[in-house]
Design an enzyme around this catalytic site. Structure first.
Site, PDB file in Angstrom:
ATOM      1  N   ARG A  90       0.772  -1.221  -0.099  1.00 18.90           N
ATOM      2  CA  ARG A  90       0.252  -0.105   0.040  1.00 18.90           C
ATOM      3  C   ARG A  90       0.781   1.384  -0.202  1.00 18.90           C
ATOM      4  NH1 ARG A  90      -5.355  -1.533   1.965  1.00 18.90           N
ATOM      5  NH2 ARG A  90      -5.750   0.545   2.637  1.00 18.90           N
ATOM      6  N   CYS A 101     -12.879  13.209   8.503  1.00 13.05           N
ATOM      7  CA  CYS A 101     -13.451  12.014   9.030  1.00 13.05           C
ATOM      8  C   CYS A 101     -13.155  12.019  10.636  1.00 13.05           C
ATOM      9  CB  CYS A 101     -13.089  10.789   8.245  1.00 13.05           C
ATOM     10  SG  CYS A 101     -13.904  10.822   6.738  1.00 13.05           S
ATOM     11  N   TYR A 103     -13.028   9.496  12.489  1.00 14.47           N
ATOM     12  CA  TYR A 103     -12.232   8.527  13.184  1.00 14.47           C
ATOM     13  C   TYR A 103     -10.643   8.450  12.282  1.00 14.47           C
ATOM     14  CZ  TYR A 103     -13.783   6.747   8.635  1.00 14.47           C
ATOM     15  OH  TYR A 103     -14.181   6.711   7.246  1.00 14.47           O
ATOM     16  N   ARG A 140      -1.881  -0.971  -3.847  1.00 16.39           N
ATOM     17  CA  ARG A 140      -3.158  -0.120  -3.565  1.00 16.39           C
ATOM     18  C   ARG A 140      -2.660   1.316  -3.193  1.00 16.39           C
ATOM     19  NH1 ARG A 140      -8.228  -0.395  -3.144  1.00 16.39           N
ATOM     20  NH2 ARG A 140      -8.149  -2.711  -2.922  1.00 16.39           N
ATOM     21  N   MET A 266     -11.205   1.498  15.068  1.00 18.98           N
ATOM     22  CA  MET A 266      -9.710   1.307  15.448  1.00 18.98           C
ATOM     23  C   MET A 266      -9.136   2.460  16.124  1.00 18.98           C
ATOM     24  SD  MET A 266      -8.320  -1.304  12.138  1.00 18.98           S
ATOM     25  CE  MET A 266      -9.390  -0.104  10.882  1.00 18.98           C
ATOM     26  N   CYS A 329      -3.445 -11.172  11.847  1.00 20.95           N
ATOM     27  CA  CYS A 329      -2.092 -10.927  11.699  1.00 20.95           C
ATOM     28  C   CYS A 329      -1.402 -12.068  11.238  1.00 20.95           C
ATOM     29  CB  CYS A 329      -1.532 -10.540  13.071  1.00 20.95           C
ATOM     30  SG  CYS A 329      -2.355  -9.214  13.845  1.00 20.95           S
ATOM     31  N   LEU A 335       2.267  -4.451   3.422  1.00 18.26           N
ATOM     32  CA  LEU A 335       3.497  -3.710   3.781  1.00 18.26           C
ATOM     33  C   LEU A 335       2.718  -2.108   3.204  1.00 18.26           C
ATOM     34  CD1 LEU A 335       6.600  -5.284   2.598  1.00 18.26           C
ATOM     35  CD2 LEU A 335       6.002  -5.421   4.872  1.00 18.26           C
ATOM     36  N   ARG A 336       3.331  -1.230   3.969  1.00 22.21           N
ATOM     37  CA  ARG A 336       2.946   0.257   3.724  1.00 22.21           C
ATOM     38  C   ARG A 336       4.023   1.134   3.534  1.00 22.21           C
ATOM     39  NH1 ARG A 336      -0.683  -2.169   6.711  1.00 22.21           N
ATOM     40  NH2 ARG A 336      -3.144  -1.621   6.216  1.00 22.21           N
ATOM     41  N   ASP A 623      31.822   4.961  16.187  1.00 22.32           N
ATOM     42  CA  ASP A 623      32.086   4.006  14.911  1.00 22.32           C
ATOM     43  C   ASP A 623      31.027   4.519  14.020  1.00 22.32           C
ATOM     44  OD1 ASP A 623      32.928   1.603  14.085  1.00 22.32           O
ATOM     45  OD2 ASP A 623      30.886   1.213  14.000  1.00 22.32           O
TER      46      ASP A 623
END
Length: 653
Positions: A90, A101, A103, A140, A266, A329, A335-336, A623
């Protein structure tokens, strides 16, 4: 002979031609019964050939099965330590959005990344090519709102040319969809997700704080008109706001090819998440079954995030995204990449690595793959759970693109007891904070450290904070603003009149602690590294070719604390219950200030562990920076405080 195939018919001629072409070696027979015998012989020959074909097909099937079982392994760089293959990427095209929005974004908005720090179109395509080359077959485009980016059509067209990329999707609020979709479809867009949380126009304006309901509906119908099926409609369900519209949304699927996806509410920064607002998947399903008891569950696709159902006879379907109540999960393949170029391996995690910085520093493809592979390899088995996530510092939903919001405390980090030492938790603050820069190690089992920033950092100084200490449920802030008077001695510290690590003859000896009682031991130590202006700027901007110096030094400090007994010959091995390493930038001195604390319960102290941790973190910084400057000074390594033990407590003024 089949009467349907008469002698003179074309089908009969064709049949004979086929049979004799298959059996040209058959001898001619006498005229009596010649035709029937030839046909029979040809039939037998054809049956034999058919059996051979079937055997060949079976062999081909066996070969395909063998290839599936012995196929070249999926890219190691995109495979995590739990064997999950990440084939879905994504990419956030922008942090901006034309809605607000509830949320997703705080009402007051969010600070946006400067345009120069966002990925350019060429950088987006470069990263996309690299991921597709390694096995990503679905991309996406997200945001913010991706369709407000002026070159979004061109980006889709460029992605469409990537060999191996099967799906290009977009997640949009739908405001600009009807206008742009014909161009996007021509460019190669193959999948659409549209956000819509209510079917009531007035409620729509309340939720998104803007007008536009009819534009979204127009976009949905335009997608259906252009043949997209299913058109996915994302609905975040919030108690007291739109859970009463579940039946209305499902009713849409009766005549339209929609996949209405009900998403559990969420937690993200600024959305005031509360478990009481969340409507769980099981509660939603129960509500729907009361109306449609015949609701049937559909098979789940591999790596799907959705539990999908259909009302028999309906054209569309409905799904549940159960991120909170029943996480998925274990099969996550996502991945994003955020708008400013950070790779984010988990939506709910706060660990990120900047691919943009490495790209602009001239990293090779191999180097980028190594960075990506290391980040994917650190991905955890599952997220922390909804209650822990709600306490963690994570960005607003709109910014699954921007570096963590400039708060006075960085995001939470998983418990050190279950923390993989390779799990880099890069928490980078690149902009100036408020002048309340004094930071304390507050609560969370650990000792309180003196306010270093108060003594060494000027107001408005750019800072980067790193913390290896976990947040707790009761105190979500690992670093918090404030000020406190300097610590002082709690009393005179009893000292020994002789060295304890030598025997009566002056030879080195380990102290016998077998008879000492177990007590709670805590120690804090510090160190300072004077980098000079050039190296300091590179560390501050994270532009060292070796990588992120602060993160590496933090990890080294944690590891050193655990290995102290192997480095210092006469130290006892201590089972540490807590390690906390913090680094701060001092722009006035071009220095990095390090503090390390250790905690354990046992018969011996942990001051050596704290001192070793601070010292090794300082050596690691040297270092990392020595290629830039050799004029680096390590110093001021000292014990700040210790508690526990027979000799009493110590607190340096």
């Amino acid at each position: 002979m089949d009467r349907r195939h008469s002698k003179g018919s074309p089908k009969f001629t064709l049949l004979l031609g086929l049979q004799f072409s298959l059996a040209p070696e058959l001898p001619l027979l006498p005229s009596s019964g010649l035709q029937n015998r030839r046909l029979e012989a040809a039939r037998l020959y054809t049956v034999g050939r058919a059996q051979n074909v079937l055997e060949a097909l079976k062999e081909l099937s066996r070969r395909r099965q063998f290839l599936r079982e012995h196929a070249a392994p999926f890219s190691a760089f995109l495979t995590d330590s739990f064997g999950r293959h990440h084939s879905y990427l994504r990419i956030s095209l922008t942090e901006k959005c034309n809605l607000r929005c509830q949320y997703c974004m705080p009402e007051e908005g969010i600070p946006l990344t400067p345009k120069a720090d966002l990925l350019t179109t060429e950088e987006i395509l470069t990263l996309a090519r690299l991921f597709v080359k390694e096995g990503v077959d679905k991309i996406r485009l997200t945001g913010g709102e991706p369709l407000i980016r002026p070159d979004v059509v061109d980006i889709v067209a460029q992605l469409h040319r990537l060999e191996g990329l099967r799906t290009i999707g977009v997640t949009t609020n739908g405001i600009n969809l009807a206008r742009l979709l014909p161009q996007l479809q021509k460019a190669g867009l193959s999948a659409i997700n549209i956000s819509l949380d209510t079917l009531v126009p007035a409620k729509f304006e309340f939720i998104v704080r803007r007008k536009g309901f009819h534009k979204v509906m127009e976009g949905i119908h335009k997608a259906i008109e252009l043949g997209y099926s299913p058109v996915k409609v994302n609905c975040v369900v919030m108690r007291g706001l739109n859970e009463d519209e579940l039946l209305d949304f499902v009713a849409l699927t009766e005549g339209l090819p929609l996949d209405v996806r009900f998403i559990e509410y969420m937690p993200f920064d600024g959305n005031k998440w509360n478990v009481k607002k969340m409507v769980s998947y099981k509660e939603m399903l129960e509500t729907l079954r009361q109306q449609w008891p015949e609701l049937e569950k559909l098979p789940e696709e591999e790596s799907s995030t959705a539990k999908t159902f259909r009302v028999p006879g309906f054209r569309g379907q409905l799904s549940f995204i159960t991120s909170m109540s029943e996480h998925f999960c274990g099969t996550c393949n996502r991945l994003r990449i955020t708008a400013d170029g950070n790779l984010k391996v988990c939506l709910f995690g706060n660990s990120e690595v900047s691919l943009r910085d490495h790209l602009r520093a001239g990293a090779s493809e191999e180097e980028l793959l190594g960075i990506i592979g290391a980040a994917v390899g650190r991905k955890k088995r599952q997220h922390a759970g909804m209650f822990s996530i709600s306490q963690m510092k994570n960005r607003p939903m709109i910014l699954i693109g921007l570096f963590l919001m400039l708060q006075d405390s960085p995001p939470a980090i998983p418990s050190i007891s279950s923390w993989d030492p390779l799990g880099v938790q890069g928490l980078r603050h690149r902009a100036s904070l408020s002048n309340q820069v004094a930071t304390l190690w507050k609560g969370c089992r650990g000792p309180q450290a003196p306010p270093l920033a108060q003594r060494w950092l000027g107001p408005g100084s750019p800072q980067r904070h790193y913390c290896s200490h976990p947040d707790s449920d009761t105190n979500p802030k690992c670093l918090s603003p404030g000020s406190r008077a300097p610590a002082t001695h709690s009393g005179s510290l009893p000292t020994s009149d002789q060295l304890t690590h030598v025997d009566t003859e002056g030879r080195a000896a380990m102290v016998d602690v077998g008879g000492k009682p177990d007590t709670e031991r805590v120690a804090v130590a510090s160190a300072m590294v004077l980098l000079g202006p050039v190296a300091f700027r590179l560390v501050q901007e994270n532009r060292l070719k070796k990588g992120d110096a602060l993160v590496v030094a933090q990890l080294a400090g944690v590891q050193a604390a655990k290995l102290t007994s192997q480095l210092i010959p006469l130290c006892h091995h201590v089972a540490l219950s807590h390690v906390h390493v913090q680094l701060e930038l001092d722009s006035t001195r071009h220095a990095v200030v390090i503090q390390a604390s250790c905690q354990a319960r046992g018969p011996t102290g942990v001051e050596m562990e704290a001192l070793t941790s601070a010292a090794v973190a300082a050596l690691t910084l040297y270092d990392m920076c020595k290629a830039v400057s050799r004029d680096i000074v390590l110093g001021d390594i000292k014990l700040i405080s210790k508690t526990g033990g027979q000799r009493g407590d110590f607190h340096r003024t």
